[in-house]
Design an enzyme around this catalytic site. Structure first.
Site, PDB file in Angstrom:
ATOM      1  N   ARG A 218     -40.740  -8.925  54.245  1.00 18.88           N
ATOM      2  CA  ARG A 218     -39.319  -9.014  54.601  1.00 18.88           C
ATOM      3  C   ARG A 218     -38.723  -7.656  54.956  1.00 18.88           C
ATOM      4  O   ARG A 218     -37.929  -7.552  55.908  1.00 18.88           O
ATOM      5  CB  ARG A 218     -38.540  -9.658  53.453  1.00 18.88           C
TER       6      ARG A 218
ATOM      7  N   ASP B 145     -21.754 -16.553  49.125  1.00 20.53           N
ATOM      8  CA  ASP B 145     -23.138 -16.116  49.062  1.00 20.53           C
ATOM      9  C   ASP B 145     -23.140 -14.606  49.216  1.00 20.53           C
ATOM     10  O   ASP B 145     -22.209 -14.033  49.806  1.00 20.53           O
ATOM     11  CB  ASP B 145     -23.977 -16.772  50.164  1.00 20.53           C
TER      12      ASP B 145
END
Length: 289
Positions: free
Chosen positions: A50, A151
Site C-alpha cells: 500500500r 471516516d
C-alpha cells in the site's frame, strides 16, 4: 542515501523498495499514534504494497526516505495520504444484515427526529443502508431523520458522497430496493447506479478521526454504528472510544458492533442486548430496578 540491503536488520519485501525492520516499526508507531490502528507483523506485506504507491508517486527508493519526509512536516498533506493508504475499507450494502431489522424496530419507537451516526462510513454502503432502513421503517417521518457518516479516510468519503456504485456492488440487493433507492446510469455512467437524491439528502459525510481529542459532532444519537473498525485498535484504545460514545447517545440509544467484535470488557458502560448490539448499562439497570 544508503541503498544497500545487505544488513542484518534489512528485509526486502518487494522488488522495488527497501523496507527494514526499523522502518516497519516506525510505520506501526506512526499509524497507531495518528489513527489508533494496531498493525502486527503479519501486516508487513500489506504495508509494503500500500505504501509503495506513495513512494512511486514521490519518486523515492526507500521507506526510510518516505518516513523522513513525513516526520519533517507533522502537519503536511502527506499524512492524510499515509493514513488513507493504511486504512482497510471492506464494506457492502446491508452487510451483517441482522442489524437492520433491529434498527428498524428501534427507530419506530424513538422520538422524532431520529439521528444515527455511522462512525466508519467507508465508501458509503453502510450509511446508505441505514438511510434506506430509516425510510422503510419511518415512512413520511423519515424526512426529518439524518445519518452522520464519518471516516478517517478522505478518499473513501469522497466516493461515498458521490453516491455512484457499480452494478456488482448492488447485485445482492432485492429488485424492489434497487428500484426504490437508486437511479440507473446512462451515458458515461452506463452500467452504474446513483443513490436517489432523497436518500442522499439524509446522509452527511464528514472526515473524523476517532482518536482526535475532539469530535466536531453536535447531535446526540439514537444509534451508533461502529462496525468492523475496533478490530484494528488495541484494547485500551477501544475502551477509550467506547467511553466517549456513551455521552453522545440518547438514553435509549443502541450501539451496533461488527460480527467479530466483543465489547464485554466495557460492561460498566455497555451491555449486550442482542447479537453484537449493545445498550447503555444505565438503561438496563434502570429497567430492572
Amino acid at each position: 542515501m544508503n541503498t544497500t540491503p545487505h544488513t542484518a536488520a534489512a528485509t526486502m519485501v518487494g522488488p522495488d523498495f527497501l523496507l527494514t525492520d526499523h522502518d516497519f516499526s516506525r510505520i506501526c508507531t506512526l499509524i497507531h499514534e495518528r489513527a489508533g490502528i494496531a498493525l502486527g507483523a503479519q501486516k508487513r506485506q500489506m504495508v509494503y504494497s500500500r505504501l509503495a504507491r506513495r513512494l512511486r508517486d514521490l519518486g523515492m527508493k526507500e521507506f526510510s526516505a518516505y518516513l523522513g519526509f513525513l516526520e519533517a512536516d507533522p502537519k503536511g498533506d502527506e499524512w492524510q495520504l499515509f493514513t488513507n493508504a493504511l486504512t482497510t475499507n471492506l464494506t457492502a450494502f446491508f452487510r451483517e444484515a441482522h442489524h437492520f431489522p433491529v434498527l428498524a424496530e428501534h427507530v419506530r419507537r424513538c422520538p422524532q427526529p431520529v439521528t444515527v451516526w455511522c462512525s466508519a462510513a467507508s465508501t458509503g454502503e453502510e450509511p446508505y443502508s441505514i438511510a434506506m432502513t430509516l425510510i422503510e421503517a419511518l415512512g413520511s417521518r423519515a424526512s426529518t431523520a439524518s445519518v452522520i457518516a464519518t471516516d478517517i479516510d478522505t478518499q473513501v468519503l469522497a466516493k461515498g458522497e458521490a453516491g455512484i456504485f457499480t452494478m456488482e456492488q448492488v447485485s445482492k440487493l432485492p429488485v424492489e430496493r434497487l428500484k426504490r433507492f437508486f437511479l440507473k446510469g446512462s451515458g458515461a455512467l452506463a452500467g452504474k447506479v446513483r443513490i436517489r437524491p432523497e436518500v442522499a439528502a439524509m446522509v452527511r459525510f464528514e472526515q473524523l478521526n476517532l482518536l482526535a481529542s475532539r469530535w466536531a459532532l453536535q447531535d446526540s444519537f439514537d444509534a451508533i454504528f461502529c462496525r468492523n473498525v475496533m478490530i484494528y485498535f488495541d484494547k485500551p484504545t477501544q475502551a477509550k472510544i467506547l467511553q466517549r460514545f456513551a455521552p453522545m447517545m440518547k438514553p435509549h440509544g443502541l450501539l451496533f458492533a461488527g460480527h467479530s467484535e466483543n465489547f464485554s470488557f466495557a460492561n460498566q458502560t455497555f451491555r449486550l442486548r442482542g447479537q453484537t448490539v449493545y445498550e447503555l448499562t444505565s438503561v438496563r439497570e434502570k429497567a430492572s430496578a
